[in-house]
Design a protein around this motif. Structure first.
Motif, PDB file in Angstrom:
ATOM      1  N   THR A 276      -6.445  -7.013  -3.025  1.00 58.75           N
ATOM      2  CA  THR A 276      -5.475  -6.752  -4.088  1.00 58.75           C
ATOM      3  C   THR A 276      -6.182  -6.941  -5.418  1.00 58.75           C
ATOM      4  O   THR A 276      -7.064  -7.801  -5.530  1.00 58.75           O
ATOM      5  CB  THR A 276      -4.266  -7.709  -4.001  1.00 58.75           C
ATOM      6  N   PRO A 277      -5.841  -6.184  -6.444  1.00 57.82           N
ATOM      7  CA  PRO A 277      -4.855  -5.106  -6.378  1.00 57.82           C
ATOM      8  C   PRO A 277      -5.327  -3.948  -5.505  1.00 57.82           C
ATOM      9  O   PRO A 277      -6.521  -3.760  -5.304  1.00 57.82           O
ATOM     10  CB  PRO A 277      -4.719  -4.682  -7.842  1.00 57.82           C
ATOM     11  N   ILE A 278      -4.378  -3.196  -4.996  1.00 58.38           N
ATOM     12  CA  ILE A 278      -4.665  -2.066  -4.115  1.00 58.38           C
ATOM     13  C   ILE A 278      -4.968  -0.842  -4.975  1.00 58.38           C
ATOM     14  O   ILE A 278      -4.167  -0.451  -5.832  1.00 58.38           O
ATOM     15  CB  ILE A 278      -3.469  -1.790  -3.190  1.00 58.38           C
TER      16      ILE A 278
ATOM     17  N   SER B 290      -1.023  -2.971 -12.350  1.00 52.62           N
ATOM     18  CA  SER B 290      -0.252  -4.212 -12.239  1.00 52.62           C
ATOM     19  C   SER B 290      -1.040  -5.191 -11.390  1.00 52.62           C
ATOM     20  O   SER B 290      -2.178  -4.930 -11.012  1.00 52.62           O
ATOM     21  CB  SER B 290       1.109  -3.930 -11.596  1.00 52.62           C
ATOM     22  N   GLY B 291      -0.425  -6.286 -11.081  1.00 52.51           N
ATOM     23  CA  GLY B 291      -1.088  -7.257 -10.219  1.00 52.51           C
ATOM     24  C   GLY B 291      -1.252  -6.776  -8.796  1.00 52.51           C
ATOM     25  O   GLY B 291      -2.074  -7.293  -8.050  1.00 52.51           O
ATOM     26  N   TRP B 292      -0.465  -5.775  -8.408  1.00 47.73           N
ATOM     27  CA  TRP B 292      -0.509  -5.267  -7.051  1.00 47.73           C
ATOM     28  C   TRP B 292      -1.299  -3.976  -6.908  1.00 47.73           C
ATOM     29  O   TRP B 292      -1.843  -3.695  -5.854  1.00 47.73           O
ATOM     30  CB  TRP B 292       0.915  -5.037  -6.535  1.00 47.73           C
ATOM     31  N   TRP B 293      -1.351  -3.149  -7.954  1.00 48.28           N
ATOM     32  CA  TRP B 293      -1.982  -1.841  -7.841  1.00 48.28           C
ATOM     33  C   TRP B 293      -2.850  -1.509  -9.053  1.00 48.28           C
ATOM     34  O   TRP B 293      -2.599  -1.998 -10.162  1.00 48.28           O
ATOM     35  CB  TRP B 293      -0.924  -0.733  -7.716  1.00 48.28           C
TER      36      TRP B 293
ATOM     37  N   ALA C  18       0.837  -1.203   0.000  1.00 43.03           N
ATOM     38  CA  ALA C  18       0.000   0.000   0.000  1.00 43.03           C
ATOM     39  C   ALA C  18       0.872   1.252   0.000  1.00 43.03           C
ATOM     40  O   ALA C  18       0.614   2.215  -0.733  1.00 43.03           O
ATOM     41  CB  ALA C  18      -0.933  -0.011   1.203  1.00 43.03           C
ATOM     42  N   TRP C  19       1.902   1.248   0.822  1.00 43.67           N
ATOM     43  CA  TRP C  19       2.827   2.389   0.845  1.00 43.67           C
ATOM     44  C   TRP C  19       3.477   2.568  -0.524  1.00 43.67           C
ATOM     45  O   TRP C  19       3.591   3.693  -1.033  1.00 43.67           O
ATOM     46  CB  TRP C  19       3.910   2.177   1.909  1.00 43.67           C
ATOM     47  N   ALA C  20       3.916   1.476  -1.121  1.00 42.27           N
ATOM     48  CA  ALA C  20       4.570   1.555  -2.428  1.00 42.27           C
ATOM     49  C   ALA C  20       3.619   2.148  -3.466  1.00 42.27           C
ATOM     50  O   ALA C  20       4.024   2.957  -4.311  1.00 42.27           O
ATOM     51  CB  ALA C  20       5.045   0.171  -2.863  1.00 42.27           C
ATOM     52  N   GLY C  21       2.329   1.761  -3.406  1.00 46.02           N
ATOM     53  CA  GLY C  21       1.351   2.295  -4.343  1.00 46.02           C
ATOM     54  C   GLY C  21       1.201   3.801  -4.209  1.00 46.02           C
ATOM     55  O   GLY C  21       1.092   4.526  -5.208  1.00 46.02           O
TER      56      GLY C  21
END
Length: 266
Positions: free
Chosen positions: A53-55, A69-72, A23-26
């Protein structure tokens, strides 16, 4: 050894990244004034248990878009938004209204979950909606928030308000009434209490709390009627008839009216 999550963003270990780190990275990727939004924001506000997810990350329209992406997932918006928390997330009201736009069929769920979870109020949601004049289900939300403002804090309570009371001309009771340390879903002036039992909060320890509450009111002469999903969804006319009859026995001088479904049955 560090793990690269994206351009210029690294974890200072080689372990699997935890959800908050992602979450921070996003937010870092979203740039200045970005914030976690949607289900992820509600997770940070304590209204969603699962770590989604994704966030979802929301950022001002002036920011450069990022590829999903798969995460965000990244969304730009022209509608100003306010953030809160050390890990920036949109406020509950904005997260709820955005989810209602994405999932209009679940608008009742998101609104009542936020209000029933004591994270916001119908008034605060209405104010946030005023800032979103182009919301795709604006009219539906205005009606929903009006009903929620009367004290209906769950989907079942909304069904009871609309399909039992309002549809049959039954004067409404007082909602979320406190008595003897207990909170009642609906209480009518004649002394009738109606409890609406969805599964949440009425299982395990909650079922014993319900017994204690019913016994407390019975000792003091108050009658309790209890209804669940099946009665209110499938047989609202029968519920309305029963509520009206008990109220009349207790002194109510009103008369229920037949709704469209009542006439169809007749």
């Amino acid at each position: 050894m560090w793990t690269r999550l994206s351009t210029g963003i690294y974890l200072t270990h080689v372990l699997q990244p935890d959800w908050r780190s992602l979450a921070w990275a996003g937010v870092f990727m979203g740039g200045h004034d970005s914030a976690v939004s949607g289900r992820a924001a509600l997770k940070l506000h304590g209204l969603v248990d699962k770590e989604p997810t994704p966030i979802a990350v929301l950022h001002p329209y002036s920011s450069n878009p990022r590829p999903d992406s798969g995460w965000w997932t990244f969304t730009r918006t022209r509608v100003p938004f306010r953030t809160t928390g050390e890990l920036p997330r949109v406020r509950v009201e904005r997260a709820v209204l955005d989810l209602c736009a994405e999932e209009p069929g679940r608008a009742v769920h998101w609104v009542t979950q936020a209000i029933g979870g004591r994270r916001t109020t119908a008034k605060a949601l209405h104010s946030a909606l005023d800032e979103m004049p182009r919301h795709p289900i604006r009219k539906e939300l205005e009606l929903l928030l009006t009903d929620a403002g009367q004290g209906a804090e769950s989907p079942l309570e909304l069904v009871y308000l609309r399909d039992v009371e309002r549809a049959h001309g039954i004067t409404p009771g007082k909602r979320q009434f406190r008595s003897g340390g207990y909170r009642c879903d609906v209480r009518y002036g004649e002394g009738l209490i109606v409890e609406l039992d969805g599964r949440r909060g009425h299982e395990g320890v909650g079922s014993f709390r319900d017994m204690d509450r019913d016994n407390y009111h019975m000792v003091r002469g108050a009658v309790t009627l209890r209804y669940g999903w099946q009665q209110c969804i499938e047989h609202p006319c029968a519920v309305a008839t029963q509520v009206a009859e008990v109220r009349q026995q207790l002194g109510w001088r009103g008369m229920p009216r037949k709704c469209t479904n009542c006439r169809r049955v007749m």
